[in-house]
Each structure stands twice: as C-alpha cells, then as structure tokens.
Design a protein around this motif. Structure first.
Motif, PDB file in Angstrom:
ATOM      1  N   LYS A   1      31.472   5.947 -13.501  1.00  0.00           N
ATOM      2  CA  LYS A   1      32.518   4.929 -13.262  1.00  0.00           C
ATOM      3  C   LYS A   1      32.129   3.651 -13.981  1.00  0.00           C
ATOM      4  N   PHE A   2      33.144   2.939 -14.441  1.00  0.00           N
ATOM      5  CA  PHE A   2      32.895   1.599 -14.971  1.00  0.00           C
ATOM      6  C   PHE A   2      32.590   0.671 -13.818  1.00  0.00           C
ATOM      7  N   ILE A   3      31.762  -0.327 -14.085  1.00  0.00           N
ATOM      8  CA  ILE A   3      31.611  -1.413 -13.114  1.00  0.00           C
ATOM      9  C   ILE A   3      31.827  -2.727 -13.851  1.00  0.00           C
ATOM     10  N   ALA A   4      32.664  -3.580 -13.253  1.00  0.00           N
ATOM     11  CA  ALA A   4      32.938  -4.901 -13.854  1.00  0.00           C
ATOM     12  C   ALA A   4      32.333  -5.949 -12.921  1.00  0.00           C
ATOM     13  N   GLY A   5      33.149  -6.576 -12.036  1.00  0.00           N
ATOM     14  CA  GLY A   5      32.602  -7.549 -11.085  1.00  0.00           C
ATOM     15  C   GLY A   5      31.851  -6.877  -9.940  1.00  0.00           C
ATOM     16  N   GLY A   6      32.189  -5.636  -9.663  1.00  0.00           N
ATOM     17  CA  GLY A   6      31.504  -4.869  -8.618  1.00  0.00           C
ATOM     18  C   GLY A   6      31.951  -5.213  -7.198  1.00  0.00           C
ATOM     19  N   THR A   7      32.935  -6.096  -7.033  1.00  0.00           N
ATOM     20  CA  THR A   7      33.276  -6.571  -5.684  1.00  0.00           C
ATOM     21  C   THR A   7      33.964  -5.503  -4.827  1.00  0.00           C
ATOM     22  N   ASN A   8      34.537  -4.498  -5.444  1.00  0.00           N
ATOM     23  CA  ASN A   8      35.105  -3.399  -4.671  1.00  0.00           C
ATOM     24  C   ASN A   8      34.226  -2.156  -4.774  1.00  0.00           C
ATOM     25  N   LEU A   9      33.821  -1.826  -5.979  1.00  0.00           N
ATOM     26  CA  LEU A   9      33.087  -0.573  -6.180  1.00  0.00           C
ATOM     27  C   LEU A   9      31.760  -0.557  -5.411  1.00  0.00           C
ATOM     28  N   ILE A  10      31.044  -1.653  -5.428  1.00  0.00           N
ATOM     29  CA  ILE A  10      29.742  -1.657  -4.739  1.00  0.00           C
ATOM     30  C   ILE A  10      29.934  -1.485  -3.225  1.00  0.00           C
TER      31      ILE A  10
ATOM     32  N   ALA B   1      35.463 -11.302  -9.499  1.00  0.00           N
ATOM     33  CA  ALA B   1      36.475 -10.247  -9.700  1.00  0.00           C
ATOM     34  C   ALA B   1      37.102 -10.340 -11.087  1.00  0.00           C
ATOM     35  N   SER B   2      37.246  -9.197 -11.747  1.00  0.00           N
ATOM     36  CA  SER B   2      37.824  -9.171 -13.095  1.00  0.00           C
ATOM     37  C   SER B   2      39.286  -8.745 -13.040  1.00  0.00           C
ATOM     38  N   THR B   3      39.996  -9.031 -14.127  1.00  0.00           N
ATOM     39  CA  THR B   3      41.413  -8.652 -14.216  1.00  0.00           C
ATOM     40  C   THR B   3      41.571  -7.128 -14.136  1.00  0.00           C
TER      41      THR B   3
ATOM     42  N   SER C   1      46.392  -5.495  -3.892  1.00  0.00           N
ATOM     43  CA  SER C   1      46.249  -6.644  -4.804  1.00  0.00           C
ATOM     44  C   SER C   1      47.381  -7.661  -4.672  1.00  0.00           C
ATOM     45  N   ASP C   2      47.017  -8.937  -4.787  1.00  0.00           N
ATOM     46  CA  ASP C   2      48.011 -10.004  -4.931  1.00  0.00           C
ATOM     47  C   ASP C   2      48.388 -10.159  -6.402  1.00  0.00           C
ATOM     48  N   MET C   3      47.369 -10.232  -7.257  1.00  0.00           N
ATOM     49  CA  MET C   3      47.613 -10.449  -8.688  1.00  0.00           C
ATOM     50  C   MET C   3      48.630  -9.442  -9.241  1.00  0.00           C
TER      51      MET C   3
ATOM     52  N   ILE D   1      39.551   2.925 -20.654  1.00  0.00           N
ATOM     53  CA  ILE D   1      39.149   1.623 -20.147  1.00  0.00           C
ATOM     54  C   ILE D   1      40.337   0.670 -20.342  1.00  0.00           C
ATOM     55  N   ILE D   2      40.592  -0.170 -19.351  1.00  0.00           N
ATOM     56  CA  ILE D   2      41.602  -1.229 -19.538  1.00  0.00           C
ATOM     57  C   ILE D   2      40.941  -2.303 -20.390  1.00  0.00           C
ATOM     58  N   THR D   3      41.593  -2.692 -21.462  1.00  0.00           N
ATOM     59  CA  THR D   3      41.021  -3.750 -22.304  1.00  0.00           C
ATOM     60  C   THR D   3      41.727  -5.087 -22.094  1.00  0.00           C
TER      61      THR D   3
HETATM   62  C1  LIG Z   1      36.181  -9.388   1.375  1.00  0.00           C
HETATM   63  C2  LIG Z   1      37.181  -9.158   0.264  1.00  0.00           C
HETATM   64  C3  LIG Z   1      38.432  -9.737   0.371  1.00  0.00           C
HETATM   65  C4  LIG Z   1      39.361  -9.537  -0.648  1.00  0.00           C
HETATM   66  N1  LIG Z   1      40.614 -10.076  -0.541  1.00  0.00           N
HETATM   67  C5  LIG Z   1      41.554  -9.846  -1.502  1.00  0.00           C
HETATM   68  C6  LIG Z   1      42.871 -10.353  -1.417  1.00  0.00           C
HETATM   69  O1  LIG Z   1      43.222 -11.047  -0.467  1.00  0.00           O
HETATM   70  N2  LIG Z   1      43.739 -10.080  -2.430  1.00  0.00           N
HETATM   71  C7  LIG Z   1      43.379  -9.341  -3.512  1.00  0.00           C
HETATM   72  O2  LIG Z   1      44.200  -9.133  -4.400  1.00  0.00           O
HETATM   73  N3  LIG Z   1      42.147  -8.817  -3.625  1.00  0.00           N
HETATM   74  C8  LIG Z   1      41.227  -9.066  -2.653  1.00  0.00           C
HETATM   75  N4  LIG Z   1      39.979  -8.528  -2.764  1.00  0.00           N
HETATM   76  C9  LIG Z   1      39.716  -7.553  -3.806  1.00  0.00           C
HETATM   77  C10 LIG Z   1      39.208  -8.120  -5.085  1.00  0.00           C
HETATM   78  O3  LIG Z   1      40.258  -8.827  -5.722  1.00  0.00           O
HETATM   79  C11 LIG Z   1      38.779  -6.928  -5.925  1.00  0.00           C
HETATM   80  O4  LIG Z   1      37.630  -6.378  -5.304  1.00  0.00           O
HETATM   81  C12 LIG Z   1      38.480  -7.299  -7.348  1.00  0.00           C
HETATM   82  O5  LIG Z   1      39.623  -7.788  -7.993  1.00  0.00           O
HETATM   83  C13 LIG Z   1      37.944  -6.101  -8.117  1.00  0.00           C
HETATM   84  O6  LIG Z   1      37.497  -6.537  -9.394  1.00  0.00           O
HETATM   85  P1  LIG Z   1      36.024  -6.193  -9.878  1.00  0.00           P
HETATM   86  O7  LIG Z   1      35.902  -6.675 -11.258  1.00  0.00           O
HETATM   87  O8  LIG Z   1      34.998  -6.708  -8.910  1.00  0.00           O
HETATM   88  O9  LIG Z   1      36.090  -4.607  -9.824  1.00  0.00           O
HETATM   89  P2  LIG Z   1      34.932  -3.527  -9.631  1.00  0.00           P
HETATM   90  O10 LIG Z   1      34.540  -3.471  -8.188  1.00  0.00           O
HETATM   91  O11 LIG Z   1      33.843  -3.711 -10.632  1.00  0.00           O
HETATM   92  O12 LIG Z   1      35.738  -2.215 -10.028  1.00  0.00           O
HETATM   93  C14 LIG Z   1      36.837  -1.769  -9.266  1.00  0.00           C
HETATM   94  C15 LIG Z   1      37.349  -0.479  -9.898  1.00  0.00           C
HETATM   95  O13 LIG Z   1      37.922  -0.739 -11.169  1.00  0.00           O
HETATM   96  C16 LIG Z   1      37.290   0.032 -12.182  1.00  0.00           C
HETATM   97  N5  LIG Z   1      37.304  -0.841 -13.367  1.00  0.00           N
HETATM   98  C17 LIG Z   1      36.894  -2.141 -13.401  1.00  0.00           C
HETATM   99  N6  LIG Z   1      37.193  -2.677 -14.603  1.00  0.00           N
HETATM  100  C18 LIG Z   1      37.775  -1.687 -15.335  1.00  0.00           C
HETATM  101  C19 LIG Z   1      38.306  -1.625 -16.656  1.00  0.00           C
HETATM  102  N7  LIG Z   1      38.323  -2.682 -17.481  1.00  0.00           N
HETATM  103  N8  LIG Z   1      38.830  -0.449 -17.099  1.00  0.00           N
HETATM  104  C20 LIG Z   1      38.834   0.643 -16.269  1.00  0.00           C
HETATM  105  N9  LIG Z   1      38.347   0.639 -15.019  1.00  0.00           N
HETATM  106  C21 LIG Z   1      37.836  -0.516 -14.556  1.00  0.00           C
HETATM  107  C22 LIG Z   1      35.939   0.399 -11.640  1.00  0.00           C
HETATM  108  O14 LIG Z   1      35.474   1.607 -12.190  1.00  0.00           O
HETATM  109  C23 LIG Z   1      36.250   0.537 -10.156  1.00  0.00           C
HETATM  110  O15 LIG Z   1      36.771   1.814  -9.900  1.00  0.00           O
HETATM  111  C24 LIG Z   1      39.010  -8.748  -1.774  1.00  0.00           C
HETATM  112  C25 LIG Z   1      37.735  -8.192  -1.869  1.00  0.00           C
HETATM  113  C26 LIG Z   1      36.823  -8.389  -0.876  1.00  0.00           C
HETATM  114  C27 LIG Z   1      35.449  -7.780  -1.003  1.00  0.00           C
END
Ligand SMILES: Cc1cc2nc3c(=O)[nH]c(=O)nc-3n(C[C@H](O)[C@H](O)[C@H](O)COP(=O)(O)OP(=O)(O)OC[C@H]3O[C@@H](n4cnc5c(N)ncnc54)[C@H](O)[C@@H]3O)c2cc1C
Ligand code: SF4
Length: 338
Positions: A26-35, A107-109, A163-165, A211-213
């Motif tokens: 799996k890709f990891i970007a910000g990791g805020t969901n995947l981790i 968090a990444s787009t 997601s809100d975005m 991959i989303i670019t």
């Molecule tokens: C406590 C908490 C509260 C939150 N509240 C909200 C909220 O109110 N509203 C809201 O919208 N979000 C909320 N979020 C979610 C947050 O916005 C997402 O976790 C964040 O946007 C994910 O981005 P990331 O870069 O960390 O993704 P990651 O955790 O790195 O990845 C998420 C998934 O996307 C995949 N991925 C990442 N980048 C790419 C890419 N470029 N191409 C292909 N695959 C990719 C990864 O493989 C993984 O499966 C919350 C999260 C937490 C932990």
C-alpha cells in the motif's frame, strides 16, 4: 507483532512499479488513516511504499484557468492557498471543517480521497463486516447505525464516505489524475468513488496499480455564492452527520447554475442531477430549495438510529441553499428556513 516491509518511492514510475510488483503493498502518504487502520489490525499491508517525498506538492494554475492540486499537497496548505481561498472558497471551507489542525498538517489530498469509512464495526475486528471481510455480513444494518447511509446503500453495506474535502470536490466537478501500468488517466469525480453494491470492500474505481498524482478543478469556483455546511455532534473534530456543499450562479434573484453535493449520507459524495436541473432557471426562493431537497431525498431510507438524518439533510439543504443564494456562506442560523 505483524511485520511489513517499508520502502521509499523515488518517483511516480518507481511508486507504481513497486505497487504492481508487490501484491499486498500500500502507498503511505500522511499516514493519518492507514497507520490507525494497521494499529487496529483492519489493514495488514505486507509492504508500505512511502510516497510522501514525491514532488507532488504544488498547486498550479492550468492552461484553461483551472487549478491543478498535487496529490501530496497537505490539507492545511490547500485550505489556506490564496488561489483556493479566493476562487474556490467552498473547498477551503470544507477542508477547514475536517479533522484538527494537526491532522490537516499531515493529511494529503490523495489520502483524503482514499480514507476509509468511519463505520464502528469496520474498525472492530471482532464483528462481522463485509467491507473488512467480504461475505462475513454487515453488523450495522441491524446494529447501531446512527452515522450510516440514507442514500445509495445496499443489503451488503450501509457505510458512508467520511471526507469533507471530497464533498466540495464533487460539487466543483473535479477530476482525479491517476498513473499506473496503463499510463495516465483522468477520472471524473462522480466516477471516482463507488456505491457499495455487492462489493463494499472496493471503495473507489482507482486500479490497484495506480497512484493519484493530482486533482484538477475547472475554472468555475462559485466564489460569489457558495457554502459548506457541516452538521455534526461537536463543533470541531467530528465527522459529518450530514454535510452540504453548494455553489450557485445567481443573477437578479434567478439561479443560472446550481451545484449541490452531500456528505455523510452515502458511500460516496452524493450529487443529484435532477435536483440541480430543477434549480437551474428557478427563482432563489424557499419553494425552489424545498423542491430540490425533496428531489435529492426522494429515495432516502433510514435504518433505525439514523432515520433522523433524512429530515436533518432536508433542513440542511434548505439552509445551505439559502446561505449560498444570499452570499452569506458562514451564517450559522436561518430562522426563516427552519
Ligand atoms: C481523529 C481523526 C479525525 C478526522 N476527522 C476528519 C473529518 O472531520 N473530516 C475529514 O474529511 N477527514 C477527517 N479525518 C481523516 C483525514 O482527513 C484522513 O485521515 C486524511 O485525509 C488521509 O490522508 P493521508 O495522507 O494521511 O492518508 P494515508 O493514511 O497515508 O493513506 C490513506 C489511504 O490512501 C492511500 N493513498 C494515499 N495517497 C495516495 C495516492 N497519492 N495515490 C493512491 N493511494 C494513496 C493509502 O494507500 C491509504 O490506503 C480524520 C482523521 C482522524 C485520525
Ligand atoms: S456498514 Fe459496511 S463497513 Fe459497516 S459493518 Fe456494514 S459492511 Fe462493514
């Protein structure tokens, strides 16, 4: 302890090569969901391909006057980017309504698009869940389903996209750019996320090797008449029960063009062409807004605990359309519309 490999991608081609060459990666970007999902044993990638250092962190104007947002632009940077604030304020509002400042900094787009549902049962590995384990059943349908879908659900899954975005991106007619073995392609936002149907384990139409670019926005940003209304249990740091993104083109009290997208109600950001068509050419009045709301919600169905969402969405749509029409996007109350 579950072991996994970790590798950094050198460039986009390397990233797609690594993903294609390693099923279970799996890709990891910000990791805020995947981790979080890994810590809770919901996701078990065999390899993490770190894309966080790829040069996909720019916001640039496109040749046609739109915007290209790199997949690694952080949610905070995007929300406060001057071009987004001035030309696409509905996107900025939606981003700032999400998560917390610290999370938005990470968090990444691209990751935001692919964050997974917040269904409690999906995160609880002791319970059946068709999205986590296909064929095991859905605990939410007869369980606690306050946060769940009222539109587009199936007998296999009633989860919502959190997601809100993405709700703002849906209203803006964004496109996602993806690169994989088959080259680059552009996916209309409406076709990016999926309804659960009988394959709720698949959230999007992105292919496993892609991959989303970037995300591309068309020039029209509805900066004069917009709103993002998010209704939730707490004023901050909570996912939407219902959210509404609106963009209107209004002239002399008549709506020339309308965009209306809902979050928190379905497995994907919800748009309804019929409701938008009803608004186009209509006077910006409560009657027009009510017709649109009733059209959006004509097939809405609750599952018990979430029945209240149908009326909540109806009132939210009325308020959001009224706020956008008046050009007062942030007003919190509208006594005439309740
Ligand atoms: C406590 C908490 C509260 C939150 N509240 C909200 C909220 O109110 N509203 C809201 O919208 N979000 C909320 N979020 C979610 C947050 O916005 C997402 O976790 C964040 O946007 C994910 O981005 P990331 O870069 O960390 O993704 P990651 O955790 O790195 O990845 C998420 C998934 O996307 C995949 N991925 C990442 N980048 C790419 C890419 N470029 N191409 C292909 N695959 C990719 C990864 O493989 C993984 O499966 C919350 C999260 C937490 C932990
Ligand atoms: S609603 Fe979907 S994610 Fe939640 S338990 Fe049912 S199948 Fe799993």
């Amino acid at each position: 302890m579950i072991s996994f490999e970790y590798a950094r991608a050198n460039d986009v081609a390397d990233a797609t090569r690594q993903i294609a060459g390693s099923p279970g990666a799996k890709f990891i970007a910000g990791g805020t969901n995947l981790i979080d999902l890994m810590k809770m044993d919901v996701e078990r990638p065999t390899r993490l391909v770190d894309i966080s250092r790829l040069p996909l962190d720019k916001v640039e104007e496109t040749r046609d006057g739109g915007l290209r947002i790199g997949a690694l632009v952080r949610n905070t940077d995007l929300a406060y980017h001057p071009m987004v604030q001035q030309r696409y304020p509905v996107l900025s509002s939606a981003l700032l309504a999400g998560a917390s400042q610290q999370l938005r900094n990470m968090a990444s787009t691209g990751g935001n698009l692919l964050q997974r549902t917040r269904c409690y049962y999906f995160y609880d590995v002791a319970t059946p869940c068709n999205k986590r384990e296909p064929g095991s059943g859905c605990s939410a349908i007869d369980g606690f389903n306050r946060n769940h879908a009222i539109l587009g659900a199936s007998e296999h899954c009633i989860a919502t996209h959190p997601s809100d975005m993405c709700v703002a991106l849906a209203a803006l007619d964004a496109r996602a750019l993806a690169t994989g073995n088959g080259g680059e392609r552009s996916i209309a936002f409406a076709d990016f996320h999926r309804l659960p149907g009988d394959t709720p384990q698949i959230d999007s139409n992105l292919r496993p090797d892609e991959i989303i670019t970037a995300i591309e926005l068309p020039p029209k940003g509805f900066a004069g008449h917009y709103t993002y209304l998010k209704i939730r249990d707490r004023l901050s740091y909570a996912f939407a029960l219902v959210s509404i993104a609106v963009g209107l083109d209004v002239e002399g009290g008549t709506i020339k063009e309308a965009r209306l997208a809902l979050g928190g109600v379905a497995h994907k950001p919800w748009r309804d062409g019929e409701a938008e068509a009803l608004l186009s050419g209509a006077p910006a009045t409560r009657e027009s807004f009510l017709r649109a709301a009733d059209t959006v919600l004509r097939d809405a169905r609750g599952f018990g605990h979430n029945d209240f969402k149908i009326e909540l969405a109806r009132r939210g749509i009325l308020r959001a359309l009224a706020q956008a029409a008046r050009g007062t996007p942030q007003s919190q109350a509208d006594k005439r519309i309740s």
